[in-house]
Design a protein around this motif. Structure first.
Motif, mmCIF file in Angstrom:
data_model
loop_
_atom_site.group_PDB
_atom_site.id
_atom_site.type_symbol
_atom_site.label_atom_id
_atom_site.label_comp_id
_atom_site.label_asym_id
_atom_site.label_seq_id
_atom_site.Cartn_x
_atom_site.Cartn_y
_atom_site.Cartn_z
ATOM 1 N N UNK A 34 0.836 -1.208 0.000
ATOM 2 C CA UNK A 34 0.000 0.000 0.000
ATOM 3 C C UNK A 34 0.871 1.259 0.000
ATOM 4 N N UNK A 35 1.970 1.244 0.754
ATOM 5 C CA UNK A 35 2.860 2.399 0.787
ATOM 6 C C UNK A 35 3.521 2.623 -0.566
ATOM 7 N N UNK A 36 3.913 1.556 -1.234
ATOM 8 C CA UNK A 36 4.522 1.688 -2.553
ATOM 9 C C UNK A 36 3.522 2.257 -3.552
ATOM 10 N N UNK A 37 2.278 1.815 -3.477
ATOM 11 C CA UNK A 37 1.241 2.337 -4.370
ATOM 12 C C UNK A 37 1.000 3.825 -4.111
ATOM 13 N N UNK A 38 0.980 4.217 -2.831
ATOM 14 C CA UNK A 38 0.786 5.632 -2.482
ATOM 15 C C UNK A 38 1.920 6.484 -3.028
ATOM 16 N N UNK A 39 3.168 6.043 -2.863
ATOM 17 C CA UNK A 39 4.301 6.830 -3.347
ATOM 18 C C UNK A 39 4.336 6.892 -4.862
ATOM 19 N N UNK A 40 3.907 5.829 -5.522
ATOM 20 C CA UNK A 40 3.856 5.836 -6.980
ATOM 21 C C UNK A 40 2.838 6.863 -7.468
ATOM 22 N N UNK A 41 1.682 6.896 -6.840
ATOM 23 C CA UNK A 41 0.657 7.881 -7.206
ATOM 24 C C UNK A 41 1.161 9.288 -6.938
ATOM 25 N N UNK A 42 1.776 9.516 -5.779
ATOM 26 C CA UNK A 42 2.310 10.848 -5.459
ATOM 27 C C UNK A 42 3.381 11.277 -6.453
ATOM 28 N N UNK A 43 4.195 10.339 -6.913
ATOM 29 C CA UNK A 43 5.234 10.668 -7.884
ATOM 30 C C UNK A 43 4.635 11.185 -9.175
ATOM 31 N N UNK A 44 3.628 10.478 -9.690
ATOM 32 C CA UNK A 44 3.045 10.865 -10.968
ATOM 33 C C UNK A 44 2.103 12.057 -10.869
ATOM 34 N N UNK A 45 1.460 12.252 -9.721
ATOM 35 C CA UNK A 45 0.467 13.318 -9.591
ATOM 36 C C UNK A 45 1.072 14.613 -9.046
ATOM 37 N N UNK A 46 2.078 14.514 -8.179
ATOM 38 C CA UNK A 46 2.628 15.712 -7.537
ATOM 39 C C UNK A 46 4.044 16.035 -8.014
ATOM 40 N N UNK A 47 4.945 15.062 -7.952
ATOM 41 C CA UNK A 47 6.366 15.335 -8.205
ATOM 42 C C UNK A 47 6.647 15.694 -9.659
#
Length: 111
Positions: A34-47
């Motif tokens: 779940x943490x990996x999925x959250x960071x992946x989403x944050x990478x593509x949506x925010x970073x």
């Protein structure tokens, strides 16, 4: 008899510790996904959009920036050469840029 009791308690403690480790490892594996999925989403949506906006900002600022050389002022404490550089003609630094870096007597185009 007392030794048998201590041995059984030690075995019971080790088996409980072993099962706790297995349970915490299983729980951590689910949380890790779940943490990996959250960071992946944050990478593509925010970073990545943030980096794109910063690049666009710097590109637009560079377009409005003037590229004139500043006036040369021969300060005595700057560009001191006590001995020659071992490359080229000896007055230019290793990463010399004629448009930005002045020589001790001024810019190269204004000599």
């Amino acid at each position: 008899m007392a030794a048998l009791g201590r041995l059984s308690q030690a075995l019971l403690r080790s088996s409980l510790t072993q099962s706790r480790r297995q349970l915490s490892a299983a729980a951590a594996a689910g949380h890790g996904e779940q943490a990996a999925k959250t960071w992946k989403i944050l990478t593509f949506v925010v970073a990545l959009p943030g980096v794109a906006v910063c690049m666009l900002n710097m590109f637009l600022k560079e377009q409005n920036h003037s590229h004139e050389q500043p006036e040369f002022v021969p300060y005595p404490h700057l560009r001191i050469r006590t001995k020659r550089f071992p490359w080229g003609d000896g007055t230019k630094s290793l990463f010399h840029n004629a448009h930005v870096n002045a020589l001790p007597d001024g810019y190269e185009g204004h000599e």
